[in-house]
Design a protein around this motif. Sequence first.
Motif, short mmCIF file in Angstrom:
data_model
loop_
_atom_site.label_atom_id
_atom_site.label_comp_id
_atom_site.label_asym_id
_atom_site.label_seq_id
_atom_site.Cartn_x
_atom_site.Cartn_y
_atom_site.Cartn_z
N ARG A 72 67.97 11.82 65.05
CA ARG A 72 68.33 12.68 66.19
C ARG A 72 69.20 13.85 65.75
N ARG A 73 70.17 13.58 64.86
CA ARG A 73 71.05 14.66 64.41
C ARG A 73 70.27 15.73 63.66
N VAL A 74 69.35 15.30 62.80
CA VAL A 74 68.55 16.28 62.05
C VAL A 74 67.63 17.04 63.00
N ALA A 75 66.99 16.34 63.92
CA ALA A 75 66.10 17.01 64.88
C ALA A 75 66.88 17.99 65.75
N ASP A 76 68.07 17.61 66.18
CA ASP A 76 68.91 18.51 66.98
C ASP A 76 69.33 19.73 66.15
N ALA A 77 69.69 19.50 64.89
CA ALA A 77 70.07 20.62 64.01
C ALA A 77 68.89 21.55 63.79
N LEU A 78 67.70 20.97 63.70
CA LEU A 78 66.48 21.76 63.51
C LEU A 78 66.22 22.63 64.75
N ARG A 79 66.37 22.06 65.92
CA ARG A 79 66.19 22.83 67.15
C ARG A 79 67.21 23.98 67.25
N ALA A 80 68.39 23.77 66.69
CA ALA A 80 69.47 24.76 66.78
C ALA A 80 69.36 25.89 65.74
N ARG A 81 68.44 25.76 64.81
CA ARG A 81 68.28 26.80 63.78
C ARG A 81 67.78 28.09 64.44
N PRO A 82 68.07 29.23 63.82
CA PRO A 82 67.63 30.52 64.39
C PRO A 82 66.11 30.54 64.61
N THR A 109 62.47 26.67 55.82
CA THR A 109 63.90 26.97 55.65
C THR A 109 64.72 26.23 56.70
N ALA A 110 64.23 26.20 57.93
CA ALA A 110 64.92 25.49 59.00
C ALA A 110 65.03 23.99 58.70
N LEU A 111 63.96 23.42 58.18
CA LEU A 111 63.98 22.01 57.80
C LEU A 111 65.03 21.75 56.72
N ARG A 112 65.04 22.64 55.72
CA ARG A 112 66.01 22.46 54.63
C ARG A 112 67.44 22.46 55.16
N HIS A 113 67.76 23.42 56.01
CA HIS A 113 69.13 23.52 56.51
C HIS A 113 69.47 22.41 57.50
N ALA A 114 68.49 21.95 58.24
CA ALA A 114 68.73 20.85 59.18
C ALA A 114 69.13 19.57 58.44
N ALA A 162 60.08 12.72 64.87
CA ALA A 162 61.20 13.42 65.52
C ALA A 162 61.33 14.84 64.98
N LEU A 163 61.18 14.99 63.67
CA LEU A 163 61.27 16.33 63.08
C LEU A 163 60.06 17.18 63.44
N ALA A 164 58.89 16.59 63.43
CA ALA A 164 57.69 17.35 63.80
C ALA A 164 57.77 17.81 65.26
N GLU A 165 58.27 16.96 66.14
CA GLU A 165 58.44 17.35 67.54
C GLU A 165 59.45 18.48 67.68
N LEU A 183 60.07 20.73 65.43
CA LEU A 183 59.39 21.94 64.96
C LEU A 183 58.49 22.51 66.06
N ALA A 184 57.77 21.64 66.74
CA ALA A 184 56.90 22.10 67.83
C ALA A 184 57.72 22.76 68.93
N GLU A 185 58.85 22.16 69.27
CA GLU A 185 59.72 22.74 70.30
C GLU A 185 60.27 24.10 69.86
N ARG A 186 60.64 24.21 68.58
CA ARG A 186 61.14 25.49 68.06
C ARG A 186 60.10 26.59 68.21
N SER A 187 58.84 26.21 68.07
CA SER A 187 57.77 27.21 68.15
C SER A 187 57.42 27.54 69.60
#
Length: 186
Positions: free
Chosen positions: A62-72, A79-84, A126-129, A131-135
């Motif tokens: 959840r923390r990684v997925a939330d961090a991923l959603r919060a990326r620019p 790059t977003a995955l790496r930083h998450a 969770a990470l794939a979802e 990513l889909a939300e980010r898009s």
Amino acid sequence: MARAAVRAQLAQVAFELFCREGFDKVTLDDLAAAAGVSRSTFLRYFGTKEDAVLGAFDGHDRRVADALRARPADEDEWTALRHALDTVIERYHQDPAAALATTRLVRETPALCARHLEKQHRWRPALAEALAERSGSAEAPTLGQSVRAAAALDCLYVALDHWLASEGRLDLVGLLDDAFAALAPR
């Protein structure tokens, strides 16, 4: 004492006993006795002795997925995955010796390693979802998003393996960066 504090204390006692005696030699009764609680009390906090170690990783997905959603929004997915994933390796910076000991115990104990991989397998959706939300998609993640999520997690696992093999001497952030760079689009 708050439930979380008791849980943390029981986990610490279990971890120390596993390191000293070996995971396979320690029983639930041994864990309860070392912690000064009944077996049933120990089982209220941890359903299995594996959970006493792996509970430290609960919520990472959840923390990684939330961090991923919060990326620019303009940042590419890789790059977003790496930083998450920085949210996961924070604890390695906070207490490198404890992180190394935990990683070693998990990787060198077949039952823990298998259970840990099983738990981490649930991170990919969770990470794939995320990513889909980010898009901006309301649809299920694409094949590409699922593959990128899986590849990112494998980069983390390989970086951790190299970090463990170096006894923590190599920089985990650098290893993770290098792992991602090895698969970066050219």
